[in-house]
Design an enzyme around this catalytic site. Sequence first.
Site, PDB file in Angstrom:
ATOM      1  N   GLU A  52       0.806  -1.219   0.000  1.00 47.37           N
ATOM      2  CA  GLU A  52       0.000   0.000   0.000  1.00 47.37           C
ATOM      3  C   GLU A  52       0.843   1.274   0.000  1.00 47.37           C
ATOM      4  O   GLU A  52       0.423   2.310  -0.513  1.00 47.37           O
ATOM      5  CB  GLU A  52      -0.973   0.020   1.182  1.00 47.37           C
ATOM      6  CG  GLU A  52      -2.118  -0.985   1.038  1.00 47.37           C
ATOM      7  CD  GLU A  52      -1.785  -2.369   1.561  1.00 47.37           C
ATOM      8  OE1 GLU A  52      -0.602  -2.615   1.882  1.00 47.37           O
ATOM      9  OE2 GLU A  52      -2.701  -3.208   1.664  1.00 47.37           O
ATOM     10  N   PHE A 114     -12.034  -7.189  13.631  1.00 46.40           N
ATOM     11  CA  PHE A 114     -10.952  -7.686  12.784  1.00 46.40           C
ATOM     12  C   PHE A 114     -10.519  -6.600  11.784  1.00 46.40           C
ATOM     13  O   PHE A 114     -11.342  -6.024  11.087  1.00 46.40           O
ATOM     14  CB  PHE A 114     -11.421  -8.931  12.019  1.00 46.40           C
ATOM     15  CG  PHE A 114     -10.379  -9.469  11.083  1.00 46.40           C
ATOM     16  CD1 PHE A 114      -9.164  -9.923  11.568  1.00 46.40           C
ATOM     17  CD2 PHE A 114     -10.593  -9.476   9.710  1.00 46.40           C
ATOM     18  CE1 PHE A 114      -8.180 -10.395  10.714  1.00 46.40           C
ATOM     19  CE2 PHE A 114      -9.619  -9.940   8.844  1.00 46.40           C
ATOM     20  CZ  PHE A 114      -8.403 -10.408   9.340  1.00 46.40           C
ATOM     21  N   GLN A 115      -9.239  -6.342  11.737  1.00 44.23           N
ATOM     22  CA  GLN A 115      -8.652  -5.330  10.853  1.00 44.23           C
ATOM     23  C   GLN A 115      -9.254  -3.953  11.054  1.00 44.23           C
ATOM     24  O   GLN A 115      -9.367  -3.156  10.124  1.00 44.23           O
ATOM     25  CB  GLN A 115      -8.729  -5.762   9.387  1.00 44.23           C
ATOM     26  CG  GLN A 115      -7.894  -7.011   9.148  1.00 44.23           C
ATOM     27  CD  GLN A 115      -7.553  -7.247   7.704  1.00 44.23           C
ATOM     28  OE1 GLN A 115      -8.346  -6.948   6.800  1.00 44.23           O
ATOM     29  NE2 GLN A 115      -6.370  -7.793   7.463  1.00 44.23           N
ATOM     30  N   LYS A 164     -17.711  -0.684   5.654  1.00 47.67           N
ATOM     31  CA  LYS A 164     -18.185  -1.645   4.662  1.00 47.67           C
ATOM     32  C   LYS A 164     -19.707  -1.606   4.491  1.00 47.67           C
ATOM     33  O   LYS A 164     -20.215  -1.748   3.373  1.00 47.67           O
ATOM     34  CB  LYS A 164     -17.733  -3.051   5.066  1.00 47.67           C
ATOM     35  CG  LYS A 164     -17.788  -4.036   3.908  1.00 47.67           C
ATOM     36  CD  LYS A 164     -17.135  -5.366   4.282  1.00 47.67           C
ATOM     37  CE  LYS A 164     -17.181  -6.320   3.098  1.00 47.67           C
ATOM     38  NZ  LYS A 164     -16.639  -7.645   3.461  1.00 47.67           N
ATOM     39  N   MET A 481      24.457   8.553   1.991  1.00 47.88           N
ATOM     40  CA  MET A 481      24.278   9.837   2.654  1.00 47.88           C
ATOM     41  C   MET A 481      24.550   9.726   4.154  1.00 47.88           C
ATOM     42  O   MET A 481      25.132  10.613   4.764  1.00 47.88           O
ATOM     43  CB  MET A 481      22.850  10.344   2.397  1.00 47.88           C
ATOM     44  CG  MET A 481      22.594  11.748   2.868  1.00 47.88           C
ATOM     45  SD  MET A 481      23.694  12.951   2.102  1.00 47.88           S
ATOM     46  CE  MET A 481      22.685  13.559   0.758  1.00 47.88           C
TER      47      MET A 481
HETATM   48  C1  LIG Z   1      18.663  14.304   1.458  1.00 43.20           C
HETATM   49  C2  LIG Z   1      17.955  15.588   1.156  1.00 43.20           C
HETATM   50  C3  LIG Z   1      18.680  16.737   0.906  1.00 43.20           C
HETATM   51  C4  LIG Z   1      18.051  17.917   0.549  1.00 43.20           C
HETATM   52  N1  LIG Z   1      18.804  18.997   0.204  1.00 43.20           N
HETATM   53  C5  LIG Z   1      18.206  20.071  -0.342  1.00 43.20           C
HETATM   54  C6  LIG Z   1      18.942  21.136  -0.905  1.00 43.20           C
HETATM   55  O1  LIG Z   1      20.164  21.125  -0.903  1.00 43.20           O
HETATM   56  N2  LIG Z   1      18.270  22.158  -1.471  1.00 43.20           N
HETATM   57  C7  LIG Z   1      16.909  22.195  -1.503  1.00 43.20           C
HETATM   58  O2  LIG Z   1      16.346  23.132  -2.065  1.00 43.20           O
HETATM   59  N3  LIG Z   1      16.183  21.230  -0.957  1.00 43.20           N
HETATM   60  C8  LIG Z   1      16.790  20.154  -0.404  1.00 43.20           C
HETATM   61  N4  LIG Z   1      16.018  19.137   0.093  1.00 43.20           N
HETATM   62  C9  LIG Z   1      14.557  19.281   0.085  1.00 43.20           C
HETATM   63  C10 LIG Z   1      14.071  20.044   1.311  1.00 43.20           C
HETATM   64  O3  LIG Z   1      14.044  19.181   2.424  1.00 43.20           O
HETATM   65  C11 LIG Z   1      12.656  20.625   1.091  1.00 43.20           C
HETATM   66  O4  LIG Z   1      11.773  19.606   0.714  1.00 43.20           O
HETATM   67  C12 LIG Z   1      12.610  21.658   0.004  1.00 43.20           C
HETATM   68  O5  LIG Z   1      13.691  22.559   0.106  1.00 43.20           O
HETATM   69  C13 LIG Z   1      11.300  22.435   0.108  1.00 43.20           C
HETATM   70  O6  LIG Z   1      11.035  23.048  -1.102  1.00 43.20           O
HETATM   71  P1  LIG Z   1      10.139  24.344  -1.212  1.00 43.20           P
HETATM   72  O7  LIG Z   1      10.631  25.392  -0.285  1.00 43.20           O
HETATM   73  O8  LIG Z   1      10.073  24.666  -2.647  1.00 43.20           O
HETATM   74  O9  LIG Z   1       8.742  23.968  -0.606  1.00 43.20           O
HETATM   75  P2  LIG Z   1       7.562  22.921  -0.958  1.00 43.20           P
HETATM   76  O10 LIG Z   1       7.637  21.838   0.061  1.00 43.20           O
HETATM   77  O11 LIG Z   1       7.523  22.556  -2.362  1.00 43.20           O
HETATM   78  O12 LIG Z   1       6.365  23.845  -0.542  1.00 43.20           O
HETATM   79  C14 LIG Z   1       5.765  24.694  -1.441  1.00 43.20           C
HETATM   80  C15 LIG Z   1       5.422  26.040  -0.816  1.00 43.20           C
HETATM   81  O13 LIG Z   1       4.657  26.742  -1.796  1.00 43.20           O
HETATM   82  C16 LIG Z   1       3.370  27.034  -1.295  1.00 43.20           C
HETATM   83  N5  LIG Z   1       2.396  26.825  -2.362  1.00 43.20           N
HETATM   84  C17 LIG Z   1       1.810  25.684  -2.760  1.00 43.20           C
HETATM   85  N6  LIG Z   1       0.975  25.898  -3.777  1.00 43.20           N
HETATM   86  C18 LIG Z   1       1.034  27.221  -4.047  1.00 43.20           C
HETATM   87  C19 LIG Z   1       0.396  28.064  -4.998  1.00 43.20           C
HETATM   88  N7  LIG Z   1      -0.475  27.596  -5.899  1.00 43.20           N
HETATM   89  N8  LIG Z   1       0.695  29.383  -4.972  1.00 43.20           N
HETATM   90  C20 LIG Z   1       1.555  29.893  -4.051  1.00 43.20           C
HETATM   91  N9  LIG Z   1       2.190  29.138  -3.148  1.00 43.20           N
HETATM   92  C21 LIG Z   1       1.936  27.812  -3.140  1.00 43.20           C
HETATM   93  C22 LIG Z   1       3.158  26.124  -0.128  1.00 43.20           C
HETATM   94  O14 LIG Z   1       2.257  26.723   0.790  1.00 43.20           O
HETATM   95  C23 LIG Z   1       4.570  25.955   0.430  1.00 43.20           C
HETATM   96  O15 LIG Z   1       4.894  26.992   1.315  1.00 43.20           O
HETATM   97  C24 LIG Z   1      16.651  17.966   0.486  1.00 43.20           C
HETATM   98  C25 LIG Z   1      15.909  16.825   0.785  1.00 43.20           C
HETATM   99  C26 LIG Z   1      16.546  15.637   1.100  1.00 43.20           C
HETATM  100  C27 LIG Z   1      15.720  14.426   1.359  1.00 43.20           C
HETATM  101  C1  LIG Z   2      12.625   5.494   5.156  1.00 35.88           C
HETATM  102  C2  LIG Z   2      13.909   6.151   5.489  1.00 35.88           C
HETATM  103  N1  LIG Z   2      14.730   5.610   6.420  1.00 35.88           N
HETATM  104  C3  LIG Z   2      15.919   6.193   6.709  1.00 35.88           C
HETATM  105  C4  LIG Z   2      16.301   7.351   6.077  1.00 35.88           C
HETATM  106  C5  LIG Z   2      17.645   8.008   6.410  1.00 35.88           C
HETATM  107  N2  LIG Z   2      18.521   7.989   5.227  1.00 35.88           N
HETATM  108  C6  LIG Z   2      18.663   9.077   4.431  1.00 35.88           C
HETATM  109  S1  LIG Z   2      19.654   8.802   3.119  1.00 35.88           S
HETATM  110  C7  LIG Z   2      19.957   7.213   3.608  1.00 35.88           C
HETATM  111  C8  LIG Z   2      20.853   6.319   2.811  1.00 35.88           C
HETATM  112  C9  LIG Z   2      20.360   6.066   1.447  1.00 35.88           C
HETATM  113  O1  LIG Z   2      21.159   5.117   0.832  1.00 35.88           O
HETATM  114  P1  LIG Z   2      21.012   4.809  -0.707  1.00 35.88           P
HETATM  115  O2  LIG Z   2      19.590   4.643  -1.069  1.00 35.88           O
HETATM  116  O3  LIG Z   2      21.894   3.673  -1.058  1.00 35.88           O
HETATM  117  O4  LIG Z   2      21.492   6.144  -1.400  1.00 35.88           O
HETATM  118  P2  LIG Z   2      22.933   6.852  -1.424  1.00 35.88           P
HETATM  119  O5  LIG Z   2      22.919   7.875  -0.347  1.00 35.88           O
HETATM  120  O6  LIG Z   2      23.957   5.809  -1.209  1.00 35.88           O
HETATM  121  O7  LIG Z   2      22.999   7.459  -2.772  1.00 35.88           O
HETATM  122  C10 LIG Z   2      19.268   6.928   4.798  1.00 35.88           C
HETATM  123  C11 LIG Z   2      19.344   5.646   5.510  1.00 35.88           C
HETATM  124  C12 LIG Z   2      15.401   7.894   5.133  1.00 35.88           C
HETATM  125  N3  LIG Z   2      15.657   9.030   4.508  1.00 35.88           N
HETATM  126  N4  LIG Z   2      14.240   7.263   4.850  1.00 35.88           N
END
Ligand SMILES: Cc1cc2nc3c(=O)[nH]c(=O)nc-3n(C[C@H](O)[C@H](O)[C@H](O)COP(=O)(O)OP(=O)(O)OC[C@H]3O[C@@H](n4cnc5c(N)ncnc54)[C@H](O)[C@@H]3O)c2cc1C
Ligand SMILES: Cc1ncc(C[n+]2csc(CCOP(=O)(O)OP(=O)(O)O)c2C)c(N)n1
Lengths: 583, 188
Positions: A52, A114-115, A164, A481
Amino acid sequence: MTREMTGAKMVVQALKDQGVEVIFGYPGGAVLPIYDEIFLQNDIRHILVRHEQAAVHAAEGYARSTGKPGVALVTSGPGATNAVTGLTDALMDSIPIIVLTGQVPTFMIGTDAFQEADTIGITRPCTKHNWLVKETDKLSQTIHEAFHVATSGRPGPVVIDIPKDVQFATGRYADRAHHVSRYQPRKKGDPDAIMVLVKMMETAKKPIFYTGGGVINSGPAASELLRELVDATGFPITSTLMGLGAYPASGKHWLGMLGMHGLYEANMSMHDCDLMINIGARFDDRITGRIDAFSPRSRKAHIDIDPSSINKVIRVDVGIVGDVAHVLQDLLDVWKSRGRVTDRKGLSGWWDEIAEWKKIDCLKFKNSGKTIKPQHAVQRLEALTKGRDRYITTEVGQHQMWAAQYLNFEDPNRWMTSGGLGTMGYGFPASVGVQLAHPDALVINVAGEASWLMNMQELGTVAQYRLPVKQFILNNERLGMVRQWQELLHGERYSQSWSEALPDFVKLAEAFGIKGIICKDPADLDDAIMEMINHPGPVVFDCLVEKHENCFPMIPSGKPHNEMLLGEADTQGVIGSQGAVLV
Amino acid sequence: MSALNIKKGSTSHSAYNLRDTHSDKIERHTLAVVVENEPGVLARVIGLFSGRGYNIESLTVAEIDHEGHRSRITIVTSGTPHVIDQIEAQLGRIVPVHEVHDLTAAGSAVERELALFKVGGKGDARVEALRLADIFRANVVDSTLESFVFEITGTSDKIDAFAELMRPLGLIDVARTGVAALSRGAYK
Ligand SMILES: Cc1cc2nc3c(=O)[nH]c(=O)nc-3n(C[C@H](O)[C@H](O)[C@H](O)COP(=O)(O)OP(=O)(O)OC[C@H]3O[C@@H](n4cnc5c(N)ncnc54)[C@H](O)[C@@H]3O)c2cc1C
Ligand SMILES: Cc1ncc(C[n+]2csc(CCOP(=O)(O)OP(=O)(O)O)c2C)c(N)n1
């Protein structure tokens, strides 16, 4: 017109009325009447996923790549609880999805039947809204309202929990056309505030557009208007991870992504600008770094449809509540009517500064003739797929950041990634959803081996429906990472960040009747990628890459934008103990 | 008072507010939240406060318009001006929330709370309890030879004060409703 029908039939009828073409689901006792109705019709296609969570991510991928809401259908109890990660992911990234959950019959609710699970209680904090429908008469209007809520204002996930007995009972069907909703978030921005912003734009010497996922959420018109605004003003533009593609990577004013792993020139420009114009981004902590050192000398404007986003993290000088497309249209009109004024001289000096930062060439890396560098693999993927009708999804980790850095996006809705929640296991099922929405497109999931294993059961779905998704796995045999953070922050004690006992990915694919490709020699890489692209069916591509490569640039946690690490040489003892508590 | 300390609520549109949201002084605010009277709406409001780490000092809820399915939740909360603004915005985005009013920001509001006090005792203490109740305009709603139940309405401060006085006189139990509040004047 009122029509009598069973609740189960209503579900299918309402979905049809909402224009739904495909739903992702998994059956169980509490949704059998709905599955019966699905069986009896051919308008809506049901895709049987293998878990799911995958149904919800597939619905997210469908939604993000089309701009239409995605739909998932799951059973009560474990079906619903398995959907929770996907719901939370969609909430964080503002993705409109509708998840229908079965529930035990109304007369058994509360008896630990159940469930039975308190789906409404469990999903309350991870949905934009949810409903338990206790009367068949209210079912169709609830579904119409759910679509409206999911897609209006700041989009998000919603859950409709349907016992249901409500599915079996007969009631009146309410047409979509007659549905009126009280929920009407404001789209137009305040004209006074827009005027203030225009005046700031006219005098700014070092302006920057900082754009985000909200531009994508707002729809294609928003991207068009953004392009017009950027090109007409000549201001530089950067985007968050979530906003990539809204402005084309080939655009003249593009600085690349900003943030923790963003480009040097983007982050330096954010730090040194005198006017920051945030359009649909939410000052996430991956962007701001240390709050009190965030862009200290700039005035800030923020356009966002959600009033709670404004002044949540960063105090701004002008907040404009409204939809990006609406506000940009008004902003452009006002700015043009006042004579399209900008400080040309200031701007040209600003671009000179930016040119200096660009010279650093922050994405350069040391390539190797012996092992495949992950950056190189992504670069080659970009080169060999450029110009194609291409959609990219990712998992979470280093590979995700390399994909963001080295792939170029020319259009919105082409890039699907889990940003806010950072859900490993998102990319594979999301690619399934994208491929269903775009059957003829080239859909590639750029993955890490660890993330990919989290939802690899979807190989079954891909095989069953012959979905030609390409799983491009950058296999470093590490939770890369995590390993990188352990290297920088925890004295290279690589606790549990090994990917042990990995499968033979080629054989794994073959076990599902899917093509597998393995590549470990840089000399073979291009041919292998071409083989993947040219194969008409699904492919699992095991790309064995350098195991201990780090992802740069990197702003260490708790540091300001102008203290970026650009390569290995910068990494010694960089993150203080204060930064270490941050994630 | 700094120049920026302009009275709260003085800017009607959200465009750019003049409030000093940098202040880290903790303020106590009374919010009136008009909601659709549907199952779970209270849980949503409370979940917002616990999930985002906001304080609830008191919370009351009751239906105010049966036909229109409206309930009114009155919440007394505390936080810095910035946190109070966030609470208001976060409440506003809950789908079944119709209106959020910051009664404290809008000016002084009428705030009342009802409480029941059970006080036990004999002799002088009993007489003294009755005398103080009279001064506080508390009514006796139940009495036995060894106890009274007083009913009192007023501001929370008044009820706190009454509680302090009753404690040494044999306070057995207290039940308080929490604050109900309305803005003053002819408008909402
Ligand atoms: C491992 C990892 C590393 C990351 N590193 C980076 C990084 O280096 N740089 C980076 O940028 N991000 C990075 N991120 C992502 C980060 O965590 C955030 O998800 C991201 O920066 C949020 O993007 P955003 O500010 O565009 O907001 P979003 O989460 O896309 O939110 C959108 C915003 O726009 C508003 N909005 C929505 N619809 C409308 C509309 N129609 N009109 C006006 N406003 C609207 C919402 O209210 C909200 O405030 C990383 C994520 C991970 C998992
Ligand atoms: C469901 C979940 N569990 C744990 C994490 C923490 N986490 C972030 S990156 C990462 C490693 C990812 O490894 P891989 O998919 O091999 O990507 P790589 O960083 O090696 O490119 C982990 C464990 C997460 N982001 N999501």
